[in-house]
Scaffold this motif. Structure first.
Motif, PDB file in Angstrom:
ATOM      1  N   GLY A 118       7.738   9.721  -0.117  1.00 28.36           N
ATOM      2  CA  GLY A 118       6.627   8.779  -0.146  1.00 28.36           C
ATOM      3  C   GLY A 118       6.874   7.633   0.824  1.00 28.36           C
TER       4      GLY A 118
ATOM      5  N   THR B  51      12.262   8.516  -1.897  1.00 27.64           N
ATOM      6  CA  THR B  51      12.164   9.829  -2.523  1.00 27.64           C
ATOM      7  C   THR B  51      12.746   9.772  -3.927  1.00 27.64           C
ATOM      8  OG1 THR B  51      12.628  12.182  -2.274  1.00 27.64           O
ATOM      9  CG2 THR B  51      14.380  10.678  -1.638  1.00 27.64           C
TER      10      THR B  51
ATOM     11  N   ALA C  18      12.137   4.017  -7.435  1.00 27.25           N
ATOM     12  CA  ALA C  18      12.450   5.248  -6.711  1.00 27.25           C
ATOM     13  C   ALA C  18      13.949   5.495  -6.796  1.00 27.25           C
ATOM     14  CB  ALA C  18      12.021   5.129  -5.255  1.00 27.25           C
TER      15      ALA C  18
ATOM     16  N   GLU D 256      10.395   4.507   3.552  1.00 27.36           N
ATOM     17  CA  GLU D 256      10.257   5.848   2.999  1.00 27.36           C
ATOM     18  C   GLU D 256      11.205   5.953   1.818  1.00 27.36           C
ATOM     19  OE1 GLU D 256      11.197   8.264   6.442  1.00 27.36           O
ATOM     20  OE2 GLU D 256       9.071   8.691   6.693  1.00 27.36           O
TER      21      GLU D 256
ATOM     22  N   VAL E  35       5.698   3.443   1.705  1.00 29.58           N
ATOM     23  CA  VAL E  35       5.055   2.228   1.231  1.00 29.58           C
ATOM     24  C   VAL E  35       5.082   1.206   2.361  1.00 29.58           C
ATOM     25  CG1 VAL E  35       7.180   1.333   0.165  1.00 29.58           C
ATOM     26  CG2 VAL E  35       4.976   0.470  -0.597  1.00 29.58           C
TER      27      VAL E  35
ATOM     28  N   GLN F  26       0.861  -1.178   0.000  1.00 31.31           N
ATOM     29  CA  GLN F  26       0.000   0.000   0.000  1.00 31.31           C
ATOM     30  C   GLN F  26       0.900   1.231   0.000  1.00 31.31           C
ATOM     31  OE1 GLN F  26      -2.728   0.217   3.266  1.00 31.31           O
ATOM     32  NE2 GLN F  26      -3.728   2.033   2.470  1.00 31.31           N
ATOM     33  N   PHE F  27       0.691   2.106  -0.986  1.00 30.89           N
ATOM     34  CA  PHE F  27       1.492   3.315  -1.102  1.00 30.89           C
ATOM     35  C   PHE F  27       0.780   4.453  -0.377  1.00 30.89           C
ATOM     36  CE2 PHE F  27       3.113   0.751  -4.505  1.00 30.89           C
ATOM     37  CZ  PHE F  27       4.463   1.049  -4.528  1.00 30.89           C
TER      38      PHE F  27
ATOM     39  N   ASP G 114       1.246   8.756   0.827  1.00 28.21           N
ATOM     40  CA  ASP G 114       1.927  10.026   0.541  1.00 28.21           C
ATOM     41  C   ASP G 114       2.560  10.043  -0.848  1.00 28.21           C
ATOM     42  OD1 ASP G 114       1.282  10.693   3.190  1.00 28.21           O
ATOM     43  OD2 ASP G 114       3.168   9.842   3.926  1.00 28.21           O
ATOM     44  N   CYS G 115       1.863   9.563  -1.839  1.00 30.01           N
ATOM     45  CA  CYS G 115       2.410   9.469  -3.202  1.00 30.01           C
ATOM     46  C   CYS G 115       2.734  10.844  -3.790  1.00 30.01           C
ATOM     47  CB  CYS G 115       1.438   8.755  -4.123  1.00 30.01           C
ATOM     48  SG  CYS G 115       1.175   7.043  -3.671  1.00 30.01           S
ATOM     49  N   ASN G 116       1.971  11.867  -3.427  1.00 33.71           N
ATOM     50  CA  ASN G 116       2.169  13.197  -4.008  1.00 33.71           C
ATOM     51  C   ASN G 116       3.125  14.060  -3.191  1.00 33.71           C
ATOM     52  OD1 ASN G 116       0.374  12.570  -6.062  1.00 33.71           O
ATOM     53  ND2 ASN G 116      -1.387  13.240  -4.863  1.00 33.71           N
TER      54      ASN G 116
ATOM     55  N   ASP H 296      12.371  10.597  -8.368  1.00 36.39           N
ATOM     56  CA  ASP H 296      11.816   9.930  -9.540  1.00 36.39           C
ATOM     57  C   ASP H 296      12.667   8.717  -9.880  1.00 36.39           C
ATOM     58  OD1 ASP H 296       9.762  11.757  -9.887  1.00 36.39           O
ATOM     59  OD2 ASP H 296      11.030  13.115 -11.067  1.00 36.39           O
TER      60      ASP H 296
END
Length: 124
Positions: free
Chosen positions: A58, A76, A109, A74, A60, A49-50, A52-54, A78
């Motif tokens: 983030g 970070t 990530a 946690e 998971v 389950q992900f 804080d995707c935005n 791209d």
């Protein structure tokens, strides 16, 4: 005066059936009893389950693919793009399970900031 009755003509080798005959139907054959087939074993799957995707960072929550240990990580950034067989490809970041030391998950990530073992929320 009566109109003459027109009869279908049968000429050549292709027209052996009468035109007015009903279509031939195949007899119904039921499916064999499917309960005799062996049931395939379940394929392994992984809960995740992900959160804080935005956000910049983030999170998971997931289960280790191997030992089903609950883990929260946690991350970070791209995904990093690389090349595989001459084509662009995403390079996955591997997260090791703190319990069994195997690769628990592969994330798209740039960087994993933290990994913490927790009780699995999916264990019954």
């Amino acid at each position: 005066m009566k109109p003459s009755k027109i009869e279908p003509q049968m000429t050549g080798k292709r027209n052996k059936k009468k035109i007015d005959s009903p279509p031939v139907t195949k007899p119904h054959i039921p499916f064999p009893d499917r309960s005799e087939e062996p049931e395939l074993p379940p394929e392994p799957c992984q809960h995740m389950q992900f959160l804080d995707c935005n956000s910049e960072v983030g999170r998971v929550i997931f289960e280790c693919y191997h030992c089903k240990q609950g883990i929260i990580s946690e991350y970070t950034g791209d995904p990093v793009m690389g090349e595989y067989k001459g084509r662009p490809s995403v390079i996955f970041t591997k997260i090791k399970c703190p319990n069994c030391e195997q690769t628990a998950i592969r994330l798209q990530a740039r960087e994993v900031l933290s990994t913490t073992a927790i009780p699995s929320p999916w264990q019954e």
